[in-house]
Design a protein around this motif. Structure first.
Motif, PDB file in Angstrom:
ATOM      1  N   CYS B  23       3.583  -7.340   8.756  1.00 42.18           N
ATOM      2  CA  CYS B  23       3.692  -5.887   8.674  1.00 42.18           C
ATOM      3  C   CYS B  23       2.278  -5.320   8.649  1.00 42.18           C
ATOM      4  O   CYS B  23       1.486  -5.682   7.773  1.00 42.18           O
ATOM      5  CB  CYS B  23       4.452  -5.490   7.412  1.00 42.18           C
ATOM      6  N   ARG B  24       1.976  -4.460   9.599  1.00 41.40           N
ATOM      7  CA  ARG B  24       0.629  -3.904   9.703  1.00 41.40           C
ATOM      8  C   ARG B  24       0.658  -2.384   9.721  1.00 41.40           C
ATOM      9  O   ARG B  24       1.494  -1.783  10.405  1.00 41.40           O
ATOM     10  CB  ARG B  24      -0.067  -4.369  10.983  1.00 41.40           C
ATOM     11  N   SER B  25      -0.256  -1.777   8.976  1.00 38.21           N
ATOM     12  CA  SER B  25      -0.482  -0.348   9.102  1.00 38.21           C
ATOM     13  C   SER B  25      -1.600  -0.191  10.132  1.00 38.21           C
ATOM     14  O   SER B  25      -2.692  -0.709   9.962  1.00 38.21           O
ATOM     15  CB  SER B  25      -0.874   0.267   7.759  1.00 38.21           C
ATOM     16  N   LEU B  26      -1.294   0.503  11.225  1.00 38.24           N
ATOM     17  CA  LEU B  26      -2.201   0.502  12.386  1.00 38.24           C
ATOM     18  C   LEU B  26      -3.322   1.522  12.279  1.00 38.24           C
ATOM     19  O   LEU B  26      -4.410   1.305  12.804  1.00 38.24           O
ATOM     20  CB  LEU B  26      -1.402   0.735  13.667  1.00 38.24           C
ATOM     21  N   GLU B  52      -2.331  -4.604  -2.352  1.00 38.17           N
ATOM     22  CA  GLU B  52      -3.393  -5.430  -1.782  1.00 38.17           C
ATOM     23  C   GLU B  52      -4.157  -6.168  -2.867  1.00 38.17           C
ATOM     24  O   GLU B  52      -4.588  -5.566  -3.847  1.00 38.17           O
ATOM     25  CB  GLU B  52      -4.343  -4.545  -0.952  1.00 38.17           C
ATOM     26  N   GLY B  53      -4.257  -7.476  -2.698  1.00 40.78           N
ATOM     27  CA  GLY B  53      -5.042  -8.292  -3.605  1.00 40.78           C
ATOM     28  C   GLY B  53      -4.353  -8.717  -4.875  1.00 40.78           C
ATOM     29  O   GLY B  53      -4.954  -9.394  -5.709  1.00 40.78           O
ATOM     30  N   SER B  54      -3.108  -8.339  -5.047  1.00 43.42           N
ATOM     31  CA  SER B  54      -2.408  -8.753  -6.272  1.00 43.42           C
ATOM     32  C   SER B  54      -1.036  -9.327  -5.912  1.00 43.42           C
ATOM     33  O   SER B  54      -0.570  -9.212  -4.788  1.00 43.42           O
ATOM     34  CB  SER B  54      -2.259  -7.577  -7.237  1.00 43.42           C
ATOM     35  N   LEU B  74      -5.813  -4.336   3.284  1.00 39.90           N
ATOM     36  CA  LEU B  74      -5.228  -3.005   3.175  1.00 39.90           C
ATOM     37  C   LEU B  74      -4.406  -2.621   4.397  1.00 39.90           C
ATOM     38  O   LEU B  74      -3.834  -1.535   4.443  1.00 39.90           O
ATOM     39  CB  LEU B  74      -6.329  -1.958   2.943  1.00 39.90           C
ATOM     40  N   THR B  75      -4.345  -3.490   5.383  1.00 35.03           N
ATOM     41  CA  THR B  75      -3.563  -3.179   6.572  1.00 35.03           C
ATOM     42  C   THR B  75      -2.547  -4.254   6.929  1.00 35.03           C
ATOM     43  O   THR B  75      -1.841  -4.132   7.929  1.00 35.03           O
ATOM     44  CB  THR B  75      -4.486  -2.978   7.792  1.00 35.03           C
ATOM     45  N   LEU B  76      -2.441  -5.302   6.131  1.00 35.59           N
ATOM     46  CA  LEU B  76      -1.553  -6.402   6.498  1.00 35.59           C
ATOM     47  C   LEU B  76      -0.835  -6.973   5.289  1.00 35.59           C
ATOM     48  O   LEU B  76      -1.448  -7.317   4.279  1.00 35.59           O
ATOM     49  CB  LEU B  76      -2.349  -7.521   7.180  1.00 35.59           C
ATOM     50  N   SER B  77       0.480  -7.083   5.430  1.00 35.21           N
ATOM     51  CA  SER B  77       1.291  -7.798   4.465  1.00 35.21           C
ATOM     52  C   SER B  77       2.200  -8.738   5.250  1.00 35.21           C
ATOM     53  O   SER B  77       2.640  -8.404   6.346  1.00 35.21           O
ATOM     54  CB  SER B  77       2.134  -6.835   3.634  1.00 35.21           C
ATOM     55  N   THR B  78       2.448  -9.915   4.690  1.00 34.63           N
ATOM     56  CA  THR B  78       3.337 -10.858   5.360  1.00 34.63           C
ATOM     57  C   THR B  78       4.460 -11.276   4.428  1.00 34.63           C
ATOM     58  O   THR B  78       4.286 -11.381   3.209  1.00 34.63           O
ATOM     59  CB  THR B  78       2.584 -12.110   5.824  1.00 34.63           C
ATOM     60  N   LEU B  79       5.615 -11.480   5.031  1.00 38.05           N
ATOM     61  CA  LEU B  79       6.789 -11.993   4.335  1.00 38.05           C
ATOM     62  C   LEU B  79       7.141 -13.328   4.977  1.00 38.05           C
ATOM     63  O   LEU B  79       7.365 -13.385   6.194  1.00 38.05           O
ATOM     64  CB  LEU B  79       7.963 -11.023   4.459  1.00 38.05           C
ATOM     65  N   THR B  80       7.152 -14.386   4.187  1.00 39.58           N
ATOM     66  CA  THR B  80       7.543 -15.696   4.688  1.00 39.58           C
ATOM     67  C   THR B  80       8.864 -16.098   4.056  1.00 39.58           C
ATOM     68  O   THR B  80       8.969 -16.159   2.823  1.00 39.58           O
ATOM     69  CB  THR B  80       6.473 -16.762   4.376  1.00 39.58           C
TER      70      THR B  80
END
Lengths: 114, 116
Positions: B23-26, B52-54, B74-80
């Protein structure tokens, strides 16, 4: 705790007719209220939102909603339905403040008959 | 402005394998990202909130060891989804809030996961 009630699962209107989608909420603090639209296999698009100020809010595509605190309601309306309005509509509430969690209603499917 | 993307848009995998969704905020920096799950004809259910960071904060009933969330920037989160099973098949949607004045969430287009 906050909650949203959207009665019914499906509304069908004729093209050109009034659209009314009901939403009632429960919140222990002043709420922020949102209506989202979702087309098949897509994410959510914000139609409109209420945070503070004017209780009648206008959104995109001719939709509007009125915040009625006494009735704990935030019903969505559009004077004249268009075929392209057929979609799933979600009402959501969050507690006022930054980064607050959204609680969604179960959604209503709007069908528009030619 | 305020565009959120997800990749992939759909994925099919075999039972027992792991799948990563990005998931990216562009065009903005996201203080917070949220992950939702949506079953057919149902509403969105919040799975977790990540800053972000926690470490992510998971909702009650969501297995944090199965749904690993990383918010590395601050622009990327991933779900695995680890060791996926057919019952994990669903539509996964992320959202993000901006750094400033952030009560509004901007939603990604969703990822359809099918586990065979």
């Amino acid at each position: 705790a906050q909650s949203v009630t959207q009665l019914g699962s499906h509304v069908s209107v004729s093209e050109g007719a009034l659209v009314l989608l009901r939403c009632n909420y429960s919140s222990s603090v002043p709420p922020y209220l949102f209506w989202y639209v979702q087309y098949p296999n897509q994410g959510l698009q914000l139609l409109l939102k209420y945070t503070t100020g004017a209780t009648l809010v206008k959104g995109i595509n001719g939709f509007e909603a009125e915040f009625k605190k006494s009735e704990t309601s935030f019903h969505l309306t559009k004077p004249s339905a268009h075929m392209s309005d057929a979609a799933e509509y979600f009402c959501a509430v969050s507690e006022s403040g930054a980064n607050s969690k959204l609680t969604f209603g179960k959604g209503i499917t709007l069908s528009v008959r030619p | 402005g305020a565009v959120v993307s997800q990749h992939p848009s759909w994925v099919i995998c075999k039972s027992g394998t792991s799948v990563k969704i990005e998931c990216r905020s562009l065009d903005f920096q996201a203080t917070t990202m949220f992950w939702y799950r949506q079953f057919p004809k149902q509403s969105l259910m919040l799975m977790a909130t990540s800053n972000e960071g926690s470490k992510a904060t998971y909702e009650q009933g969501v297995e944090k060891d199965k749904f690993l969330i990383n918010h590395a920037s601050l622009t990327l989160s991933t779900l695995t989804v680890t060791s996926a099973h057919p019952e994990d098949s669903s539509f996964y949607i992320c959202s993000a809030t901006r750094l400033a004045g952030a009560y509004e969430q901007f939603f990604g287009p969703g990822t359809r996961l099918t586990v065979l």
